[in-house]
Scaffold this motif. Structure first.
Motif, PDB file in Angstrom:
ATOM      1  N   ALA A  13       0.819  -1.210   0.000  1.00  0.00           N
ATOM      2  CA  ALA A  13       0.000   0.000   0.000  1.00  0.00           C
ATOM      3  C   ALA A  13       0.855   1.262   0.000  1.00  0.00           C
ATOM      4  N   SER A  14       2.086   1.150   0.355  1.00  0.00           N
ATOM      5  CA  SER A  14       2.970   2.305   0.413  1.00  0.00           C
ATOM      6  C   SER A  14       3.915   2.286  -0.782  1.00  0.00           C
ATOM      7  N   ARG A  15       4.138   3.437  -1.374  1.00  0.00           N
ATOM      8  CA  ARG A  15       5.062   3.507  -2.509  1.00  0.00           C
ATOM      9  C   ARG A  15       6.508   3.308  -2.056  1.00  0.00           C
ATOM     10  N   ARG A  16       6.765   3.496  -0.773  1.00  0.00           N
ATOM     11  CA  ARG A  16       8.143   3.388  -0.279  1.00  0.00           C
ATOM     12  C   ARG A  16       8.542   1.955   0.049  1.00  0.00           C
ATOM     13  N   TRP A  17       7.657   1.005  -0.047  1.00  0.00           N
ATOM     14  CA  TRP A  17       7.988  -0.373   0.303  1.00  0.00           C
ATOM     15  C   TRP A  17       8.635  -1.074  -0.879  1.00  0.00           C
ATOM     16  N   TRP A  18       9.625  -1.905  -0.607  1.00  0.00           N
ATOM     17  CA  TRP A  18      10.238  -2.752  -1.625  1.00  0.00           C
ATOM     18  C   TRP A  18      10.662  -4.042  -0.947  1.00  0.00           C
ATOM     19  N   PRO A  19      10.793  -5.107  -1.700  1.00  0.00           N
ATOM     20  CA  PRO A  19      11.201  -6.368  -1.085  1.00  0.00           C
ATOM     21  C   PRO A  19      12.603  -6.232  -0.515  1.00  0.00           C
ATOM     22  N   PRO A  20      12.871  -6.875   0.599  1.00  0.00           N
ATOM     23  CA  PRO A  20      14.205  -6.779   1.187  1.00  0.00           C
ATOM     24  C   PRO A  20      15.246  -7.446   0.294  1.00  0.00           C
ATOM     25  N   ALA A  21      16.442  -6.912   0.320  1.00  0.00           N
ATOM     26  CA  ALA A  21      17.548  -7.531  -0.403  1.00  0.00           C
ATOM     27  C   ALA A  21      17.933  -8.820   0.303  1.00  0.00           C
ATOM     28  N   ARG A  22      18.490  -9.755  -0.438  1.00  0.00           N
ATOM     29  CA  ARG A  22      18.877 -11.049   0.136  1.00  0.00           C
ATOM     30  C   ARG A  22      19.807 -10.867   1.342  1.00  0.00           C
ATOM     31  N   GLY A  23      20.661  -9.874   1.284  1.00  0.00           N
ATOM     32  CA  GLY A  23      21.579  -9.631   2.395  1.00  0.00           C
ATOM     33  C   GLY A  23      20.881  -9.183   3.665  1.00  0.00           C
ATOM     34  N   ASP A  24      19.640  -8.688   3.539  1.00  0.00           N
ATOM     35  CA  ASP A  24      18.885  -8.239   4.714  1.00  0.00           C
ATOM     36  C   ASP A  24      18.143  -9.375   5.413  1.00  0.00           C
ATOM     37  N   PHE A  25      18.060 -10.559   4.792  1.00  0.00           N
ATOM     38  CA  PHE A  25      17.293 -11.656   5.369  1.00  0.00           C
ATOM     39  C   PHE A  25      17.697 -11.994   6.803  1.00  0.00           C
ATOM     40  N   PRO A  26      19.007 -12.069   7.123  1.00  0.00           N
ATOM     41  CA  PRO A  26      19.356 -12.414   8.503  1.00  0.00           C
ATOM     42  C   PRO A  26      18.774 -11.443   9.529  1.00  0.00           C
ATOM     43  N   ALA A  27      18.748 -10.160   9.209  1.00  0.00           N
ATOM     44  CA  ALA A  27      18.188  -9.176  10.150  1.00  0.00           C
ATOM     45  C   ALA A  27      16.691  -9.397  10.323  1.00  0.00           C
ATOM     46  N   TYR A  28      15.999  -9.648   9.215  1.00  0.00           N
ATOM     47  CA  TYR A  28      14.566  -9.919   9.300  1.00  0.00           C
ATOM     48  C   TYR A  28      14.305 -11.209  10.064  1.00  0.00           C
ATOM     49  N   ALA A  29      15.067 -12.243   9.748  1.00  0.00           N
ATOM     50  CA  ALA A  29      14.874 -13.539  10.409  1.00  0.00           C
ATOM     51  C   ALA A  29      15.114 -13.411  11.911  1.00  0.00           C
ATOM     52  N   GLU A  30      16.153 -12.684  12.300  1.00  0.00           N
ATOM     53  CA  GLU A  30      16.450 -12.494  13.724  1.00  0.00           C
ATOM     54  C   GLU A  30      15.325 -11.731  14.429  1.00  0.00           C
ATOM     55  N   ALA A  31      14.833 -10.675  13.788  1.00  0.00           N
ATOM     56  CA  ALA A  31      13.765  -9.869  14.391  1.00  0.00           C
ATOM     57  C   ALA A  31      12.481 -10.676  14.534  1.00  0.00           C
ATOM     58  N   LEU A  32      12.135 -11.437  13.519  1.00  0.00           N
ATOM     59  CA  LEU A  32      10.914 -12.251  13.584  1.00  0.00           C
ATOM     60  C   LEU A  32      11.051 -13.368  14.612  1.00  0.00           C
ATOM     61  N   THR A  33      12.202 -14.026  14.637  1.00  0.00           N
ATOM     62  CA  THR A  33      12.443 -15.098  15.596  1.00  0.00           C
ATOM     63  C   THR A  33      12.390 -14.574  17.024  1.00  0.00           C
ATOM     64  N   ALA A  34      12.922 -13.371  17.242  1.00  0.00           N
ATOM     65  CA  ALA A  34      12.897 -12.767  18.576  1.00  0.00           C
ATOM     66  C   ALA A  34      11.471 -12.531  19.053  1.00  0.00           C
ATOM     67  N   ARG A  35      10.550 -12.394  18.116  1.00  0.00           N
ATOM     68  CA  ARG A  35       9.139 -12.169  18.470  1.00  0.00           C
ATOM     69  C   ARG A  35       8.325 -13.457  18.441  1.00  0.00           C
ATOM     70  N   GLY A  36       9.033 -14.606  18.331  1.00  0.00           N
ATOM     71  CA  GLY A  36       8.353 -15.892  18.372  1.00  0.00           C
ATOM     72  C   GLY A  36       7.676 -16.282  17.073  1.00  0.00           C
ATOM     73  N   ILE A  37       8.040 -15.631  15.994  1.00  0.00           N
ATOM     74  CA  ILE A  37       7.445 -15.942  14.691  1.00  0.00           C
ATOM     75  C   ILE A  37       8.410 -16.861  13.948  1.00  0.00           C
ATOM     76  N   PRO A  38       7.994 -18.098  13.633  1.00  0.00           N
ATOM     77  CA  PRO A  38       8.897 -18.997  12.910  1.00  0.00           C
ATOM     78  C   PRO A  38       9.210 -18.437  11.523  1.00  0.00           C
ATOM     79  N   VAL A  39      10.444 -18.544  11.126  1.00  0.00           N
ATOM     80  CA  VAL A  39      10.854 -17.981   9.840  1.00  0.00           C
ATOM     81  C   VAL A  39      11.975 -18.833   9.259  1.00  0.00           C
ATOM     82  N   TYR A  40      11.987 -18.898   7.971  1.00  0.00           N
ATOM     83  CA  TYR A  40      13.098 -19.524   7.264  1.00  0.00           C
ATOM     84  C   TYR A  40      13.434 -18.637   6.078  1.00  0.00           C
ATOM     85  N   ALA A  41      14.659 -18.230   5.977  1.00  0.00           N
ATOM     86  CA  ALA A  41      15.123 -17.439   4.841  1.00  0.00           C
ATOM     87  C   ALA A  41      16.221 -18.230   4.152  1.00  0.00           C
ATOM     88  N   ASP A  42      16.030 -18.555   2.913  1.00  0.00           N
ATOM     89  CA  ASP A  42      17.023 -19.320   2.178  1.00  0.00           C
ATOM     90  C   ASP A  42      18.201 -18.410   1.856  1.00  0.00           C
TER      91      ASP A  42
END
Length: 184
Positions: A13-42
């Motif tokens: 819905a926002s024009r400023r949103w874009w998919p995260p770069a592959r290099g950003d996956f670890p940061a996203y995975a860590e943040a989601l895991t810290a909140r108890g959300i299961p995640v897998y980033a290849d």
């Protein structure tokens, strides 16, 4: 256009949103895991950057040249040897140089602790680390790297430690893939 409410807002819905770069996956995975959300980033393309692979890389560099303080500290602080920041400070603080203005390397401090003849638990841990490192360095001269890594896995219990961590099975598989990668 209807007013935006929290129910109808999406990342697109926002024009400023874009998919995260592959290099950003670890940061996203860590943040989601810290909140108890299961995640897998290849992140297979980034195997060498994985936090559970970095201690292996540091140890291999130290086996090649133990005078590299940063890699030596990383290997000692990692789960294979379990030293703490305070242990390394204690090790360096106890090191003596003939000249007050010269700083001794971390490896020099390890050597001094080993040769000190002290009988306390800390010195015994440093001596055990030195014996293991010396054995691995000797072995590295005569065996292929995959055999050396297998010895590291067995003698340090690293694969077991990885297995006990979150996503342990995947971390163990990554360590095995790293060994295969090193083998060529």
């Amino acid at each position: 256009m209807p007013p935006r409410r929290t129910q109808n807002i999406s990342p697109t819905a926002s024009r400023r949103w874009w998919p995260p770069a592959r290099g950003d996956f670890p940061a996203y995975a860590e943040a989601l895991t810290a909140r108890g959300i299961p995640v897998y980033a290849d992140a297979r393309e980034n195997l060498l950057d994985a936090p559970h692979i970095r201690p292996l890389i540091a140890l291999l560099r130290v086996i090649d040249n133990p005078a590299q303080d940063i890699y030596l500290a990383a290997a000692m602080l990692g789960p294979m040897f379990g030293f703490t920041d305070d242990d390394l400070v204690r090790l360096r603080a106890g090191a003596q140089t003939p000249d007050q203005h010269t700083r001794i390397s971390l490896y020099g401090a390890v050597l001094q602790a080993v040769q000190s003849g002290a009988e306390d638990d800390f010195t015994r841990r440093v001596q055990a680390f030195y014996r293991r490192l010396t054995a691995l360095r000797r072995m590295a001269r005569s065996v292929p790297v995959e055999e050396l890594l297998e010895e590291i896995f067995v003698s340090t219990g690293y694969l077991a430690a990885l297995g006990a961590m979150e996503n342990g099975q995947r971390r163990r598989e990554d360590a095995r893939r790293f060994a295969s990668f090193c083998a060529g």
